[in-house]
Every structure is written in C-alpha cells, then in structure tokens.
Write a protein that holds these residues in place. Sequence first.
Motif, mmCIF file in Angstrom:
data_model
loop_
_atom_site.group_PDB
_atom_site.id
_atom_site.type_symbol
_atom_site.label_atom_id
_atom_site.label_comp_id
_atom_site.label_asym_id
_atom_site.label_seq_id
_atom_site.Cartn_x
_atom_site.Cartn_y
_atom_site.Cartn_z
ATOM 1 N N ILE A 114 55.833 34.629 28.033
ATOM 2 C CA ILE A 114 56.899 35.001 28.957
ATOM 3 C C ILE A 114 57.261 33.810 29.842
ATOM 4 O O ILE A 114 56.384 33.134 30.386
ATOM 5 N N ASN A 115 58.567 33.582 29.983
ATOM 6 C CA ASN A 115 59.084 32.543 30.856
ATOM 7 C C ASN A 115 58.579 32.785 32.284
ATOM 8 O O ASN A 115 58.509 33.916 32.745
ATOM 9 N N GLU A 116 58.247 31.727 32.970
ATOM 10 C CA GLU A 116 57.685 31.832 34.333
ATOM 11 C C GLU A 116 58.653 32.507 35.308
ATOM 12 O O GLU A 116 58.240 33.288 36.163
ATOM 13 N N ALA A 117 59.949 32.237 35.188
ATOM 14 C CA ALA A 117 60.940 32.853 36.083
ATOM 15 C C ALA A 117 61.003 34.368 35.857
ATOM 16 O O ALA A 117 61.130 35.142 36.806
ATOM 17 N N ILE A 118 60.901 34.766 34.598
ATOM 18 C CA ILE A 118 60.931 36.195 34.274
ATOM 19 C C ILE A 118 59.724 36.895 34.891
ATOM 20 O O ILE A 118 59.848 37.938 35.536
ATOM 21 N N LYS A 119 58.561 36.302 34.696
ATOM 22 C CA LYS A 119 57.328 36.882 35.225
ATOM 23 C C LYS A 119 57.351 36.912 36.762
ATOM 24 O O LYS A 119 57.056 37.939 37.382
ATOM 25 N N LYS A 120 57.711 35.781 37.363
ATOM 26 C CA LYS A 120 57.727 35.680 38.824
ATOM 27 C C LYS A 120 58.719 36.669 39.440
ATOM 28 O O LYS A 120 58.384 37.390 40.389
ATOM 29 N N ASN A 121 59.935 36.723 38.915
ATOM 30 C CA ASN A 121 60.946 37.629 39.466
ATOM 31 C C ASN A 121 60.555 39.089 39.246
ATOM 32 O O ASN A 121 60.707 39.920 40.143
ATOM 33 N N GLY A 122 60.044 39.403 38.044
ATOM 34 C CA GLY A 122 59.634 40.767 37.765
ATOM 35 C C GLY A 122 58.548 41.236 38.715
ATOM 36 O O GLY A 122 58.616 42.340 39.277
ATOM 37 N N ILE A 123 57.542 40.408 38.917
ATOM 38 C CA ILE A 123 56.437 40.775 39.808
ATOM 39 C C ILE A 123 56.907 40.842 41.261
ATOM 40 O O ILE A 123 56.596 41.795 41.980
ATOM 41 N N THR A 124 57.668 39.850 41.700
ATOM 42 C CA THR A 124 58.147 39.826 43.091
ATOM 43 C C THR A 124 59.009 41.040 43.405
ATOM 44 O O THR A 124 58.786 41.737 44.399
ATOM 45 N N TYR A 125 59.992 41.311 42.559
ATOM 46 C CA TYR A 125 60.872 42.456 42.794
ATOM 47 C C TYR A 125 60.124 43.775 42.593
ATOM 48 O O TYR A 125 60.412 44.766 43.258
ATOM 49 N N GLY A 126 59.160 43.784 41.689
ATOM 50 C CA GLY A 126 58.360 44.983 41.477
ATOM 51 C C GLY A 126 57.524 45.327 42.692
ATOM 52 O O GLY A 126 57.452 46.493 43.099
ATOM 53 N N ILE A 127 56.901 44.323 43.273
ATOM 54 C CA ILE A 127 56.117 44.556 44.489
ATOM 55 C C ILE A 127 57.033 45.022 45.616
ATOM 56 O O ILE A 127 56.717 45.972 46.339
ATOM 57 N N THR A 128 58.179 44.382 45.742
ATOM 58 C CA THR A 128 59.144 44.784 46.774
ATOM 59 C C THR A 128 59.570 46.235 46.579
ATOM 60 O O THR A 128 59.547 47.032 47.524
ATOM 61 N N LEU A 129 59.942 46.588 45.363
ATOM 62 C CA LEU A 129 60.369 47.956 45.076
ATOM 63 C C LEU A 129 59.224 48.941 45.292
ATOM 64 O O LEU A 129 59.424 50.013 45.862
ATOM 65 N N GLY A 130 58.026 48.587 44.875
ATOM 66 C CA GLY A 130 56.861 49.451 45.076
ATOM 67 C C GLY A 130 56.592 49.714 46.542
ATOM 68 O O GLY A 130 56.286 50.852 46.938
ATOM 69 N N VAL A 131 56.697 48.685 47.359
ATOM 70 C CA VAL A 131 56.492 48.847 48.799
ATOM 71 C C VAL A 131 57.587 49.734 49.392
ATOM 72 O O VAL A 131 57.317 50.614 50.220
ATOM 73 N N ILE A 132 58.826 49.530 48.959
ATOM 74 C CA ILE A 132 59.933 50.369 49.440
ATOM 75 C C ILE A 132 59.674 51.832 49.077
ATOM 76 O O ILE A 132 59.820 52.726 49.914
ATOM 77 N N LEU A 133 59.256 52.084 47.842
ATOM 78 C CA LEU A 133 58.985 53.459 47.412
ATOM 79 C C LEU A 133 57.823 54.069 48.192
ATOM 80 O O LEU A 133 57.868 55.242 48.566
ATOM 81 N N ALA A 134 56.777 53.285 48.425
ATOM 82 C CA ALA A 134 55.637 53.781 49.211
ATOM 83 C C ALA A 134 56.069 54.080 50.645
ATOM 84 O O ALA A 134 55.651 55.094 51.233
ATOM 85 N N LEU A 135 56.939 53.235 51.198
ATOM 86 C CA LEU A 135 57.437 53.482 52.562
ATOM 87 C C LEU A 135 58.310 54.735 52.616
ATOM 88 O O LEU A 135 58.266 55.488 53.596
ATOM 89 N N ILE A 136 59.090 54.969 51.569
ATOM 90 C CA ILE A 136 59.897 56.190 51.512
ATOM 91 C C ILE A 136 58.975 57.403 51.484
ATOM 92 O O ILE A 136 59.190 58.376 52.220
ATOM 93 N N THR A 137 57.934 57.348 50.666
ATOM 94 C CA THR A 137 56.972 58.449 50.586
ATOM 95 C C THR A 137 56.293 58.661 51.937
ATOM 96 O O THR A 137 56.180 59.801 52.409
#
Length: 176
Positions: A2-25
């Motif tokens: 996997i390209n480093e940009a793909i991995k980095k962006n996926g993980i970064t945005y995933g963590i951001t989205l996960g935190v947003i969802l946890a905060l909504i909960t």
Amino acid sequence: MINEAIKKNGITYGITLGVILALITATMYTIDLKLFVSGWIGASTFVIYLVIGIFLLVKTKKDLNGFLSFKDAFTTYFIAVLAALLISTLFSILLFNVIDPEAKDTISEYLIKYMAETLQKFGTPASAVNEALAKMRETSPFSTLEQLKGLVFSLALYSILGLILAAFFKSKTTQE
C-alpha cells in the motif's frame, strides 16, 4: 504494498472519524438516552461518513499528484472506515458493558417502544408486532457480541458507499 499516502490518510481520517463517532455517542449518552432511537441521528452519521469520505479522497488524490485509481480510492476509504468503526465500537462496548451496563437496558426498552409504535403506524397485525417485539427482547443490541455483529454489518454497508465514492473519485485513464 500500500502506498504510504493511502495508508497515512486512511488511518488519520479513520482515527478522526472514530473520535467524532465516539464523541457523538458520548454526547447522546450525556444528553438523553432516547437519542439512540432517533432517526435523524442515524441520517446525520451517514452524512458525516460521506463528507469525511469526500475530504479523504480529495486529499489522497491531491497527495498522489492527481491520479487515484479505483483500487487506491476504495482502499483508502476502507482503511478509514475500518479504523473509525473499531474505535467507535470499542468505545460503545466499554460504555454499555463496563461503564454503565444499565444504560443498554434502558435504550433497549426505548428501541422496543419505538419499534412497536412504528409497526402499529404501518398497520402491522398485532400478532406480528408481538412476535417482533419478543425477538427484540431476546437480544441486547448493545451487548459485546451484538455490537461486533453491528461492526461487520456497518463495515459492509459503508463499503458500498466506499465503492460509490471510489468510482466517482477515480482518475480517468488515458484510454478513456
């Protein structure tokens, strides 16, 4: 690989989205447990996945010098959604099975009441309503097992959204 940009962006945005969802909960838990049966919360969450997915793919395409294959777009989105769902589900499991197990019973009762009202509005026969409610009482939607099942279902559902977004954001080949 996997390209480093793909991995980095996926993980970064995933963590951001996960935190947003946890905060909504956490916010729904803090304000009113009845929010867990609110349709507009579910719709809002879908919009959040869509918007963050769009930002993620725009950034990834830019990071890859304007070329994003269908596979790379989907992979980026899938990594982000997987990370987000893992964070969100882990938070919910901790909240409803460790921190406040009584909350899951309260929400389950709200869900049963909501389902009964909805089925009655659609003119569902009483026997079918009673059968559906009996099945709902047999399982707890906030148990660890049910939340893990929900994670798999959500991953499948949001993968469909990821396929649509990947098709939209993929770069056109030189032959097209």
